[in-house]
Design a protein around this motif. Structure first.
Motif, PDB file in Angstrom:
ATOM      1  N   THR A 204      11.180  -7.467  -1.734  1.00 41.00           N
ATOM      2  CA  THR A 204       9.921  -7.575  -2.473  1.00 41.00           C
ATOM      3  C   THR A 204       8.902  -8.375  -1.671  1.00 41.00           C
ATOM      4  O   THR A 204       7.724  -7.993  -1.571  1.00 41.00           O
ATOM      5  CB  THR A 204      10.172  -8.273  -3.821  1.00 41.00           C
TER       6      THR A 204
ATOM      7  N   LEU B 177       7.154 -10.052 -14.865  1.00 46.10           N
ATOM      8  CA  LEU B 177       8.568  -9.780 -14.609  1.00 46.10           C
ATOM      9  C   LEU B 177       9.291 -11.064 -14.223  1.00 46.10           C
ATOM     10  O   LEU B 177      10.421 -11.312 -14.668  1.00 46.10           O
ATOM     11  CB  LEU B 177       8.696  -8.744 -13.502  1.00 46.10           C
TER      12      LEU B 177
ATOM     13  N   LEU C  43      -0.400  -4.687 -10.200  1.00 49.40           N
ATOM     14  CA  LEU C  43       0.891  -5.039  -9.599  1.00 49.40           C
ATOM     15  C   LEU C  43       1.122  -6.545  -9.659  1.00 49.40           C
ATOM     16  O   LEU C  43       2.226  -7.000  -9.979  1.00 49.40           O
ATOM     17  CB  LEU C  43       0.939  -4.559  -8.152  1.00 49.40           C
TER      18      LEU C  43
ATOM     19  N   ILE D 106       5.288  -7.308  -0.212  1.00 49.35           N
ATOM     20  CA  ILE D 106       4.044  -8.031  -0.480  1.00 49.35           C
ATOM     21  C   ILE D 106       3.350  -8.372   0.849  1.00 49.35           C
ATOM     22  O   ILE D 106       2.121  -8.314   0.952  1.00 49.35           O
ATOM     23  CB  ILE D 106       4.332  -9.285  -1.316  1.00 49.35           C
TER      24      ILE D 106
ATOM     25  N   PHE E  72       2.005  -7.514 -13.121  1.00 47.87           N
ATOM     26  CA  PHE E  72       3.362  -7.056 -13.422  1.00 47.87           C
ATOM     27  C   PHE E  72       4.403  -7.977 -12.796  1.00 47.87           C
ATOM     28  O   PHE E  72       5.394  -8.347 -13.443  1.00 47.87           O
ATOM     29  CB  PHE E  72       3.529  -5.624 -12.902  1.00 47.87           C
TER      30      PHE E  72
ATOM     31  N   LEU F  60       9.342 -14.907  -7.492  1.00 50.81           N
ATOM     32  CA  LEU F  60       8.650 -13.654  -7.827  1.00 50.81           C
ATOM     33  C   LEU F  60       7.296 -13.946  -8.486  1.00 50.81           C
ATOM     34  O   LEU F  60       6.282 -13.315  -8.158  1.00 50.81           O
ATOM     35  CB  LEU F  60       9.534 -12.840  -8.769  1.00 50.81           C
TER      36      LEU F  60
ATOM     37  N   LEU G 163      14.837  -9.634  -3.666  1.00 46.53           N
ATOM     38  CA  LEU G 163      13.671 -10.510  -3.565  1.00 46.53           C
ATOM     39  C   LEU G 163      13.138 -10.521  -2.142  1.00 46.53           C
ATOM     40  O   LEU G 163      11.918 -10.510  -1.922  1.00 46.53           O
ATOM     41  CB  LEU G 163      14.025 -11.931  -3.995  1.00 46.53           C
TER      42      LEU G 163
ATOM     43  N   THR H  67       7.450  -2.211  -4.181  1.00 42.33           N
ATOM     44  CA  THR H  67       7.446  -3.577  -4.701  1.00 42.33           C
ATOM     45  C   THR H  67       7.964  -3.626  -6.124  1.00 42.33           C
ATOM     46  O   THR H  67       8.780  -4.491  -6.471  1.00 42.33           O
ATOM     47  CB  THR H  67       6.022  -4.161  -4.650  1.00 42.33           C
ATOM     48  N   VAL H  68       7.506  -2.674  -6.955  1.00 41.61           N
ATOM     49  CA  VAL H  68       7.951  -2.647  -8.351  1.00 41.61           C
ATOM     50  C   VAL H  68       9.449  -2.396  -8.421  1.00 41.61           C
ATOM     51  O   VAL H  68      10.178  -3.070  -9.176  1.00 41.61           O
ATOM     52  CB  VAL H  68       7.165  -1.575  -9.138  1.00 41.61           C
TER      53      VAL H  68
ATOM     54  N   LEU I  34       3.604   1.294  -1.208  1.00 37.10           N
ATOM     55  CA  LEU I  34       3.920  -0.137  -1.235  1.00 37.10           C
ATOM     56  C   LEU I  34       4.069  -0.638  -2.664  1.00 37.10           C
ATOM     57  O   LEU I  34       4.965  -1.436  -2.961  1.00 37.10           O
ATOM     58  CB  LEU I  34       2.827  -0.935  -0.516  1.00 37.10           C
ATOM     59  N   THR I  35       3.204  -0.150  -3.570  1.00 36.41           N
ATOM     60  CA  THR I  35       3.289  -0.583  -4.961  1.00 36.41           C
ATOM     61  C   THR I  35       4.604  -0.154  -5.588  1.00 36.41           C
ATOM     62  O   THR I  35       5.285  -0.949  -6.251  1.00 36.41           O
ATOM     63  CB  THR I  35       2.116  -0.004  -5.759  1.00 36.41           C
TER      64      THR I  35
ATOM     65  N   ILE J  15       1.473  -5.449   1.800  1.00 35.78           N
ATOM     66  CA  ILE J  15       0.233  -5.330   1.031  1.00 35.78           C
ATOM     67  C   ILE J  15      -0.835  -6.251   1.626  1.00 35.78           C
ATOM     68  O   ILE J  15      -2.009  -5.877   1.728  1.00 35.78           O
ATOM     69  CB  ILE J  15       0.508  -5.656  -0.448  1.00 35.78           C
TER      70      ILE J  15
ATOM     71  N   ALA K 126      11.320  -5.500  -7.281  1.00 34.08           N
ATOM     72  CA  ALA K 126      11.170  -6.599  -8.241  1.00 34.08           C
ATOM     73  C   ALA K 126      12.042  -6.360  -9.467  1.00 34.08           C
ATOM     74  O   ALA K 126      12.687  -7.292  -9.979  1.00 34.08           O
ATOM     75  CB  ALA K 126       9.705  -6.740  -8.646  1.00 34.08           C
ATOM     76  N   LEU K 127      12.093  -5.095  -9.928  1.00 31.87           N
ATOM     77  CA  LEU K 127      12.974  -4.779 -11.062  1.00 31.87           C
ATOM     78  C   LEU K 127      14.430  -5.020 -10.700  1.00 31.87           C
ATOM     79  O   LEU K 127      15.197  -5.559 -11.510  1.00 31.87           O
ATOM     80  CB  LEU K 127      12.768  -3.330 -11.495  1.00 31.87           C
TER      81      LEU K 127
END
Lengths: 168, 97
Positions: free
Chosen positions: A35, B14, B7, A39, B10, B34, A32, A12-13, A8-9, A42, A16-17
């Motif tokens: 993302t 971001l 997270l 979340i 971050f 976000l 988004l 998400t990363v 999940l992490t 999570i 998000a990037l």
């Protein structure tokens, strides 16, 4: 650390990037959405099922789709490279974010040992709503008034160019 | 479990980067979402860490307020687009003129 947590992490990363660094705004909006869904996963992993459902329904389902809906009304293809900035602005932006991230990571790193995990035996929806409708009923009612005010404001703001006709 | 704290930090940073860096107003609103997501995640983590159930209710209210913010922000963007025919921040210098 469980496999699902790491998965999940990472998801998400990655999304998000993609949200921030995608050139196209439509792709940003869908990233988004993903993302916010991650979340929500999570939240489920942390044991708050109600918040997970609300996150997927409201934030991912309604808010992110609202962005896509507005993008249909606006011509975003006029300037396709919407992230082009001068070098000095880019350096300042990245520096600001990195310093903030460093400070936050330092704070978390110094306190991560003192944080324990409490078993929330009563984190069910019943305990949550018992509190919401007894101790928090005034904020809850004010939130409904806020939503109504937002509806009225949206209608007024979106219609206010009747007296100022723009470029035809 | 502790990876989620990093997270959330971050995600917040971001979103901050995108809010400063992006040029069109819709992307700026996306990055604000976000940032709010990162903060809400931290609230749930603290609720888990302390057993304090009220933090989850704060996330509930954060969601309500972020929904209002997005609706009003997007309607303002549409109104602005009708008047100025653009949503790019470089072309919107009304105050500085």
């Amino acid at each position: 650390m469980m496999f699902v947590d790491v998965l999940l992490t990472v998801l998400t990363v990655a999304f998000a990037l993609l949200t921030v660094f995608s050139k196209k705004t439509v792709i940003s909006a869908f990233a988004l959405l993903m993302t916010l869904v991650c979340i929500g996963g999570i939240y489920y992993q942390l044991g708050s099922v109600f918040l997970s459902a609300i996150q997927v329904l409201v934030n991912a389902g309604a808010v992110a789709i609202l962005f896509v809906f507005v993008m249909m009304l606006i011509d975003l293809e006029k300037y396709p490279n919407n992230t082009e900035r001068s070098k000095i602005k880019l350096i300042i932006t990245v520096l600001t974010s990195l310093v903030s991230l460093g400070v936050l990571a330092l704070i978390i790193n110094n306190n991560i040992d003192t944080i324990t995990v409490v078993n929330l035996s009563d984190s069910s929806m019943k305990a949550l709503f018992d509190r919401l409708f007894t101790q928090y009923y005034i904020p809850f009612e004010l939130a409904t008034v806020l939503l109504l005010a937002a509806v009225v404001a949206v209608v007024v703001i979106a219609n206010n160019n009747k007296q100022h006709p723009g470029k035809e | 479990m502790s990876i989620y704290y990093y997270l959330s930090a971050f995600l917040f940073c971001l979103g901050l980067l995108g809010t400063i860096y992006k040029k069109d107003l819709i992307s700026i609103l996306l990055c604000l979402e976000l940032m709010l997501g990162g903060v809400a995640l931290l609230f749930v983590l603290f609720s888990r860490a302390t057993g304090f159930l009220d933090a989850q209710l704060q996330v509930f209210f954060i969601m309500i307020i972020s929904a209002c913010e997005v609706a009003i922000g997007l309607s303002m963007i549409i109104s602005l687009y009708r008047k100025k025919n653009t949503v790019y921040t470089d072309e919107l210098k009304i105050i500085s003129e």
